[in-house]
Design a protein around this motif. Structure first.
Motif, PDB file in Angstrom:
ATOM      1  N   LEU A   2       0.856  -1.188   0.000  1.00  0.00           N
ATOM      2  CA  LEU A   2       0.000   0.000   0.000  1.00  0.00           C
ATOM      3  C   LEU A   2       0.892   1.238   0.000  1.00  0.00           C
ATOM      4  N   VAL A   3       0.736   2.045  -1.044  1.00  0.00           N
ATOM      5  CA  VAL A   3       1.481   3.304  -1.140  1.00  0.00           C
ATOM      6  C   VAL A   3       0.496   4.443  -0.934  1.00  0.00           C
ATOM      7  N   VAL A   4       0.732   5.239   0.083  1.00  0.00           N
ATOM      8  CA  VAL A   4      -0.099   6.415   0.332  1.00  0.00           C
ATOM      9  C   VAL A   4       0.829   7.607   0.509  1.00  0.00           C
ATOM     10  N   GLY A   5       0.264   8.783   0.455  1.00  0.00           N
ATOM     11  CA  GLY A   5       1.111   9.958   0.590  1.00  0.00           C
ATOM     12  C   GLY A   5       0.358  11.152   1.127  1.00  0.00           C
ATOM     13  N   HIS A   6       1.107  12.186   1.425  1.00  0.00           N
ATOM     14  CA  HIS A   6       0.532  13.438   1.883  1.00  0.00           C
ATOM     15  C   HIS A   6       0.886  14.521   0.870  1.00  0.00           C
ATOM     16  N   PRO A   7       0.202  15.660   0.904  1.00  0.00           N
ATOM     17  CA  PRO A   7       0.414  16.692  -0.117  1.00  0.00           C
ATOM     18  C   PRO A   7       1.587  17.625   0.154  1.00  0.00           C
ATOM     19  N   PHE A   8       2.260  17.468   1.279  1.00  0.00           N
ATOM     20  CA  PHE A   8       3.293  18.432   1.658  1.00  0.00           C
ATOM     21  C   PHE A   8       4.598  18.178   0.906  1.00  0.00           C
ATOM     22  N   ILE A   9       5.269  19.256   0.549  1.00  0.00           N
ATOM     23  CA  ILE A   9       6.544  19.129  -0.152  1.00  0.00           C
ATOM     24  C   ILE A   9       7.551  18.382   0.701  1.00  0.00           C
ATOM     25  N   ASP A  10       7.532  18.640   1.995  1.00  0.00           N
ATOM     26  CA  ASP A  10       8.436  17.996   2.939  1.00  0.00           C
ATOM     27  C   ASP A  10       7.671  17.707   4.220  1.00  0.00           C
ATOM     28  N   ILE A  11       8.115  16.710   4.972  1.00  0.00           N
ATOM     29  CA  ILE A  11       7.421  16.299   6.191  1.00  0.00           C
ATOM     30  C   ILE A  11       7.368  17.429   7.215  1.00  0.00           C
ATOM     31  N   TRP A  12       8.285  18.402   7.138  1.00  0.00           N
ATOM     32  CA  TRP A  12       8.230  19.545   8.053  1.00  0.00           C
ATOM     33  C   TRP A  12       6.867  20.222   7.995  1.00  0.00           C
ATOM     34  N   GLU A  13       6.321  20.332   6.785  1.00  0.00           N
ATOM     35  CA  GLU A  13       5.054  21.033   6.593  1.00  0.00           C
ATOM     36  C   GLU A  13       3.882  20.318   7.253  1.00  0.00           C
ATOM     37  N   ALA A  14       4.051  19.049   7.596  1.00  0.00           N
ATOM     38  CA  ALA A  14       2.975  18.304   8.245  1.00  0.00           C
ATOM     39  C   ALA A  14       2.815  18.695   9.707  1.00  0.00           C
ATOM     40  N   VAL A  15       3.786  19.432  10.258  1.00  0.00           N
ATOM     41  CA  VAL A  15       3.672  19.964  11.616  1.00  0.00           C
ATOM     42  C   VAL A  15       2.906  21.282  11.536  1.00  0.00           C
ATOM     43  N   LYS A  16       1.878  21.424  12.344  1.00  0.00           N
ATOM     44  CA  LYS A  16       1.058  22.635  12.296  1.00  0.00           C
ATOM     45  C   LYS A  16       1.908  23.867  12.612  1.00  0.00           C
ATOM     46  N   PRO A  17       1.785  24.916  11.815  1.00  0.00           N
ATOM     47  CA  PRO A  17       2.548  26.136  12.082  1.00  0.00           C
ATOM     48  C   PRO A  17       2.346  26.658  13.506  1.00  0.00           C
ATOM     49  N   SER A  18       1.119  26.573  14.009  1.00  0.00           N
ATOM     50  CA  SER A  18       0.844  27.074  15.363  1.00  0.00           C
ATOM     51  C   SER A  18       1.648  26.328  16.418  1.00  0.00           C
ATOM     52  N   SER A  19       1.939  25.054  16.175  1.00  0.00           N
ATOM     53  CA  SER A  19       2.722  24.280  17.137  1.00  0.00           C
ATOM     54  C   SER A  19       4.180  24.716  17.156  1.00  0.00           C
ATOM     55  N   VAL A  20       4.665  25.160  15.990  1.00  0.00           N
ATOM     56  CA  VAL A  20       6.054  25.591  15.889  1.00  0.00           C
ATOM     57  C   VAL A  20       6.211  27.053  16.315  1.00  0.00           C
ATOM     58  N   GLY A  21       5.088  27.794  16.326  1.00  0.00           N
ATOM     59  CA  GLY A  21       5.157  29.203  16.677  1.00  0.00           C
ATOM     60  C   GLY A  21       5.358  30.115  15.493  1.00  0.00           C
ATOM     61  N   ILE A  22       4.899  29.655  14.298  1.00  0.00           N
ATOM     62  CA  ILE A  22       4.996  30.478  13.096  1.00  0.00           C
ATOM     63  C   ILE A  22       3.602  30.673  12.529  1.00  0.00           C
ATOM     64  N   ALA A  23       3.442  31.682  11.674  1.00  0.00           N
ATOM     65  CA  ALA A  23       2.130  31.947  11.082  1.00  0.00           C
ATOM     66  C   ALA A  23       1.790  30.920  10.013  1.00  0.00           C
ATOM     67  N   GLU A  24       2.775  30.550   9.210  1.00  0.00           N
ATOM     68  CA  GLU A  24       2.571  29.580   8.137  1.00  0.00           C
ATOM     69  C   GLU A  24       3.917  29.124   7.611  1.00  0.00           C
ATOM     70  N   TRP A  25       3.914  27.993   6.915  1.00  0.00           N
ATOM     71  CA  TRP A  25       5.137  27.545   6.254  1.00  0.00           C
ATOM     72  C   TRP A  25       5.301  28.353   4.967  1.00  0.00           C
ATOM     73  N   PRO A  26       6.492  28.862   4.703  1.00  0.00           N
ATOM     74  CA  PRO A  26       6.685  29.727   3.522  1.00  0.00           C
ATOM     75  C   PRO A  26       6.667  28.935   2.222  1.00  0.00           C
ATOM     76  N   ARG A  27       6.402  29.648   1.149  1.00  0.00           N
ATOM     77  CA  ARG A  27       6.500  29.075  -0.188  1.00  0.00           C
ATOM     78  C   ARG A  27       7.902  29.363  -0.717  1.00  0.00           C
ATOM     79  N   ILE A  28       8.592  28.311  -1.087  1.00  0.00           N
ATOM     80  CA  ILE A  28       9.979  28.438  -1.540  1.00  0.00           C
ATOM     81  C   ILE A  28      10.009  28.386  -3.063  1.00  0.00           C
TER      82      ILE A  28
END
Length: 274
Positions: A189-215
């Motif tokens: 079974l191959v499944v995936g998430h839409p994030f470019i990198d697994i970092w983005e799967a952490v909620k910005p509010s948990s990290v203390g940022i407004a949002e993950w930037p677009r690179i």
């Protein structure tokens, strides 16, 4: 003489509710609670001043007054703030499952879960580690999925030897989606998430940022994130330090995006299917 009327219906606690009497339970971050009048189910994310915030798997947060009127594991409870004299006993794992004491880890199954990189593996371990050890599931990282069909063939999947694969940025039209489509073995079974990198799967509010930037395309994503935030971004040591900081902010599944939660739980269910 036989008792024509059977047992005394008034014997014992005949007024006891079907699901048991309400008991006090101390709040703990990550505890899964149901508010039965609305059917809302969510994890405890915070509490203060007599109210508690619950967040469901889709990221919706509702606030309720602490006290009676809730269910935990199908039993009525009254939510109370933990006593400050010492830490409350852990009742939930970071994934929201019931914590089980004094249970040895199961011998590893032949089935496996593969993720793309070290950071993916560390995040899965942080949230689902307790569950994986009880189930005997090993998570390994691949350093990319460009050779995924070959990796699957070398694993030799079959009955009792299932393989689950978590792929980053698995969206329509992506390189990853074309690679995943080549895997057709029914025991994989191959499944995936839409994030470019697994970092983005952490909620910005948990990290203390407004949002993950677009690179911008062409720039290394992680170093681009560090540059945007003004964090050191000279070499891989800087990337590793940033990830250590991000990972330290993940305490439970409530700190992760729903798009990742469902996929990991789907993989665990698949590889533990008898």
């Amino acid at each position: 003489m036989a008792d024509r009327y059977g047992n005394d219906v008034l014997a014992g606690d005949w007024r006891k509710p079907k699901n048991g009497r309400t008991v006090d339970i101390e709040l703990e971050k990550g505890m899964v609670v149901e508010e039965p009048s609305s059917g809302f189910v969510g994890a405890v994310v915070r509490w203060e001043h007599g109210v508690v915030d619950l967040e469901d798997r889709f990221g919706k947060v509702r606030t309720y007054p602490m006290g009676p009127g809730f269910w935990v594991d199908g039993k009525p409870v009254s939510l109370v703030a933990p006593k400050k004299s010492g830490p409350a006993k852990k009742t939930r794992t970071a994934s929201g499952s019931v914590a089980v004491d004094n249970v040895r880890a199961r011998v590893a199954r032949a089935s496996r879960i593969y993720v793309e990189g070290r950071h993916d593996a560390e995040l899965v371990e942080r949230v689902w580690g307790d569950d994986l050890r009880i189930e005997g599931v090993v998570v390994e990282y691949l350093e990319g999925v460009d050779d995924l069909p070959g990796i699957v063939n070398r694993f030799r999947p079959g009955p009792g030897r299932r393989l689950g694969v978590l792929v980053d940025h698995l969206v329509e039209g992506s390189k990853e989606s074309r690679i995943a489509a080549q895997v057709t073995n029914p025991h994989v079974l191959v499944v995936g998430h839409p994030f470019i990198d697994i970092w983005e799967a952490v909620k910005p509010s948990s990290v203390g940022i407004a949002e993950w930037p677009r690179i911008p395309p062409g720039e290394e994503w992680k170093k681009g994130v560090l540059r945007t935030f003004g964090w050191p971004a000279t070499d891989q040591a800087d990337v590793a330090a940033a990830w250590k900081h991000i990972l330290s902010k993940v305490n439970s599944f409530a700190d992760l995006e729903p798009a990742l939660l469902g996929r990991v739980e789907e993989l665990i269910d698949f590889v533990t299917m008898d």
